[in-house]
Design an enzyme around this catalytic site. Sequence first.
Site, PDB file in Angstrom:
ATOM      1  N   PHE A 145     -22.054  -3.109  20.040  1.00 17.51           N
ATOM      2  CA  PHE A 145     -23.378  -2.310  19.943  1.00 17.51           C
ATOM      3  C   PHE A 145     -23.916  -1.275  21.090  1.00 17.51           C
ATOM      4  CE2 PHE A 145     -24.161  -5.101  16.003  1.00 17.51           C
ATOM      5  CZ  PHE A 145     -23.258  -4.363  15.322  1.00 17.51           C
ATOM      6  N   LYS A 177     -16.631   3.021  22.496  1.00 13.84           N
ATOM      7  CA  LYS A 177     -16.649   2.169  23.829  1.00 13.84           C
ATOM      8  C   LYS A 177     -15.368   1.491  23.930  1.00 13.84           C
ATOM      9  CE  LYS A 177     -19.841  -0.806  22.561  1.00 13.84           C
ATOM     10  NZ  LYS A 177     -20.143  -0.175  21.206  1.00 13.84           N
ATOM     11  N   ARG A 210     -12.026  -7.573  21.772  1.00  9.30           N
ATOM     12  CA  ARG A 210     -12.235  -8.322  20.978  1.00  9.30           C
ATOM     13  C   ARG A 210     -10.902  -8.085  20.020  1.00  9.30           C
ATOM     14  NH1 ARG A 210     -18.010  -6.844  18.532  1.00  9.30           N
ATOM     15  NH2 ARG A 210     -17.365  -4.837  19.483  1.00  9.30           N
ATOM     16  N   ALA A 266     -21.552  -8.892  16.322  1.00 11.85           N
ATOM     17  CA  ALA A 266     -22.407  -8.547  17.353  1.00 11.85           C
ATOM     18  C   ALA A 266     -23.895  -8.647  17.033  1.00 11.85           C
ATOM     19  CB  ALA A 266     -22.113  -6.949  17.912  1.00 11.85           C
ATOM     20  N   LYS A 320     -14.458   0.984   8.072  1.00 14.28           N
ATOM     21  CA  LYS A 320     -14.633   1.414   9.340  1.00 14.28           C
ATOM     22  C   LYS A 320     -13.220   1.715  10.020  1.00 14.28           C
ATOM     23  CE  LYS A 320     -16.339  -0.539  13.938  1.00 14.28           C
ATOM     24  NZ  LYS A 320     -14.905  -0.187  14.764  1.00 14.28           N
ATOM     25  N   TRP A 338      -9.306  10.386  25.400  1.00 13.88           N
ATOM     26  CA  TRP A 338      -8.936  10.221  23.757  1.00 13.88           C
ATOM     27  C   TRP A 338      -7.949  11.204  23.627  1.00 13.88           C
ATOM     28  CZ3 TRP A 338      -9.104  13.972  19.769  1.00 13.88           C
ATOM     29  CH2 TRP A 338      -8.934  13.496  18.698  1.00 13.88           C
ATOM     30  N   THR A 352     -12.338   2.782  22.973  1.00 15.88           N
ATOM     31  CA  THR A 352     -11.662   4.037  23.744  1.00 15.88           C
ATOM     32  C   THR A 352     -11.814   4.072  25.152  1.00 15.88           C
ATOM     33  OG1 THR A 352     -11.730   4.983  21.387  1.00 15.88           O
ATOM     34  CG2 THR A 352     -10.916   6.424  23.110  1.00 15.88           C
ATOM     35  N   PHE A 406     -15.876  15.403  23.187  1.00 21.05           N
ATOM     36  CA  PHE A 406     -15.428  15.588  22.077  1.00 21.05           C
ATOM     37  C   PHE A 406     -14.965  17.142  22.170  1.00 21.05           C
ATOM     38  CE2 PHE A 406     -17.216  11.640  20.705  1.00 21.05           C
ATOM     39  CZ  PHE A 406     -16.847  11.602  19.445  1.00 21.05           C
TER      40      PHE A 406
END
Length: 955
Positions: free
Chosen positions: A691, A406, A430, A660, A441, A808, A408, A779
């Site tokens: 999320f 999200k 954020r 979240a 992460k 990306w 990205t 992807f």
Amino acid sequence: MWTLLARSRGCCCYRRHLLPGTRGYAQRLPAIGTEDGAAQLPAAARPLPGTGAMGSIRRIIQNCKAELVALKKCEPGFHPSLAIVQAGDGDMVEMKKMAEEVGLHVVQVHLPEETAAKEIVYEIMKLNEDPKIHGLVLPLSLVSDDAVNAVNPEKDVDGITDVNLGRLVRGNLSECFVPPAASAVMELLDQADLLTLGRKVLIIGEGGSREAALQKLVQMEGMVAVSCLWQSSNIVELVNQTDVVVVTSPAPDGRRDDWLRADSTIIAYDLPAFSSRSGCQDFQHKDPGPSHDEIGLLTVAMQIKNTVESSTRWLKQQQHKRWNLQLLRLHTISPVPSDIEISRAQTPKPISLLAKEIGLHPTEIEEYGRNKAKVKLSLLDRLKNQEEGKYVLVAGITPTPLGEGKSTVTIGLVQAMGAHLGVNAFACVRQPSQGPTFGVKGGAAGGGYSQVIPMEEFNLHLTGDIHAITAANNLLAAAIDARMLHEAAQSDQALYNRLVPNVNGERHFSAIQLARLARLGIVSKEPRSLTPAEISKFVRLDIDPSTITWQRVVDTNDRFLRKITIGQSNTEKGFTRETQFDIAVASEIMAILALTDSLADMKNRLGKIVVANDRKGQPVTAEDLGVSGALAVLMKDAIKPTLMQTLEGTPVFVHAGPFANIAHGSSSVLADKLALKLVGHEGFVVTEAGFGADIGMEKFFNIKCRASGLQPDVVVLVATIRALKMHGGGPSVSAGKPLAKEYTKENLLLVADGCCNLQKQIQIAQLFGIPVVVAINVFTTDSKAEIELVCDIAKGSGAYDAVPCDHWAAGGRGAVQLAQAVSKAADQKSSFRYLYDLQMPIVEKIRTIAQEVYGADDIELSPRAQSKVDLYTSQGFGELPICMAKTHLSLSHQSERKGVPTGFILPIQDVRASIGAGFIYPLVGTMSTMPGLPTRPCFYDIDLDSDTEQVRGLF
């Protein structure tokens, strides 16, 4: 002042008319001589043809007045001011009269005559910061290089800063202010019909900035301008070759008068800039003839004119316009390097340049180094009448543990809009916690060629907001335990003596103590007049330790702080209790930061934080503890959003990062509001919800939108082929483990089956009446057939559009199709609505979310949860919105159930409240608020090059 002295036909002595303080007549003189050779002005001299200084003054004032009336008609709340910095006394009669006539407010700053240069500069800087001041005037007595160039060039109505003079010399009249005295000279030349192409003008003086300004103005009229010093040996020759002589400084002692040609027109510059004499000629009266004050008044009128022009320019700057960004060119390569390598390969432009490009004033930002800056909230007041742009929310389907991109997509979308479609576009994201950055992460700046840069600054410390939250949170925690300790060890009177100490024989309540007295219903404000019962009521919070909900926090993943015992030192007199640490971003203060809309609102919310109940079951707040003001002080800088940029040089606000699960998981209301004003009505602000849409988007609409009053125009729903295959029955996906072959090979059946989750999330968005655009985050392992299948299913399920995105690998260029789809969707009619009414009982609001969003058959509250619901209702908190704390890995409460689970009862284990933030949060199962470190944390790969000071291995 500039003075048109005379055009002579006979021998005259010039020096008599150039004594300091002399202002001359505008007239033509006959040849008159005396025994001593001094020219005498005749009693009834005939005015020079075309001269009418008072007429010019009246015309300037009338035009300025009309212009301000027109401006105020468009902006009724607009009240421009002219500031005058003075040394010593002086009432500025002429200037105040003119300012009052045109509608300007005059602010006079009186300084002692002996004021130091640094103090003068400090006063100037304060006036620069004041948005109500549109013009700033310095008297000659205060003029120095430091003082002059401290003036904001946009407020320099004297036109004497290096910046303004430079603009003038370059011929950029639309951005500079012409020195008023120079303008007065040009006006006099015009009246005398002397502005003739090819006419020669000689400027005699010191060869400084005044002379340069006038020389440029003369040249711009097609005349020939020559400058010389009084010491020049060929001054007589130059005078004989010119038609007009302008003198900008008094002649030195000993200067002979043989330089003056008989028929020269002479204009003399008299240094005093102001007159405070009350007997001056009234500029409003009819012109009775030439006056020695007319030239001075004309100069003042030009200052007023410049101030009105400054006000007009300022208002124009507030209006929406398309940005002219200096874009950063991407050099994409394949295979795509690591995020940190991509970030480091791009050199960000100075943040001050980006701020200027998007319409921020230098006084509205606080730079933190070269790459980031805080933006002041005063911007909201300046742009209060600006139309807002379109508001786009990026949400997602139920994700895998790896996340579906999200952030990205958010960055790629604004890069596409801003760098490739030429649209004003702002991302609001954020701030990440450092815990996950060093844990499992990694970073949260986006990824690939769609990220915020520099990513190491983004992910590490930033501008210290999380540290401020940690300090404020832990101060409140310390206050709770200290208060309980002191209440347990002291009598009422002893507590009172310490809380309201006797200082020099007097006692006074602080402001926060007076507020507590009012809440308690104690009328007396005199410390000595309280009764023993009132003293006891005032000093005793009587906190029940078993009800304390406020925990200490730290911005590090540390599983061993999940349960601790405090108070084991002998100095705490045996007062021990079990407690815990949370991760810093789980603090309610973070949620408050994200939902507040002003400094006053934040202070109010901080005071409302409920930390525990007393033994009578009543809430105990931060304000009761007397600490809310101190919390606001610690948070006063954190409330300002941080400006950064994307890889392609488009703007990003980074602000707040609430959890979240136990909070709403979105960046700040203030960042969104500032960005919406800056982009203007044709621009776009893109932000994201944490999320999946079932959690993040639902909270965004029901909590954040209620707090902000904003309504999104479009929802972008992010999906990946990988996640859809998981929901279609694919093998489990775990962080740190290779993906099964089902995820790397084409499998249309798995994709089709998994689209049920996508369809459900589209339906959830439609519950709120907002159009949906599905963004397929592509992807390299995704096949064309799989992508087309998802697009077809999404559009067939009610999405406005569905497009693949390759941001990306390609940056904004890879999201242009998405940007176009979002732009079209934003023009569609929407009918935004909340899911539930706040007046509904707490249990019914929970049930509505469970059934309408998650698809549950019903809810089941534990006895503990039901008792909490009853308690909060009795305390008056029943009308707050609901913030569900549930696993993000499934629509249900069971993370292993993928797709669209049905036939389940949603268990509510507990219900808690964040009263300052303004929501109730039911716990569906156990929620960990302190992550732990894995066997091999990310920090194994993070290092610092001691030679280059570059960070290595950060994601």
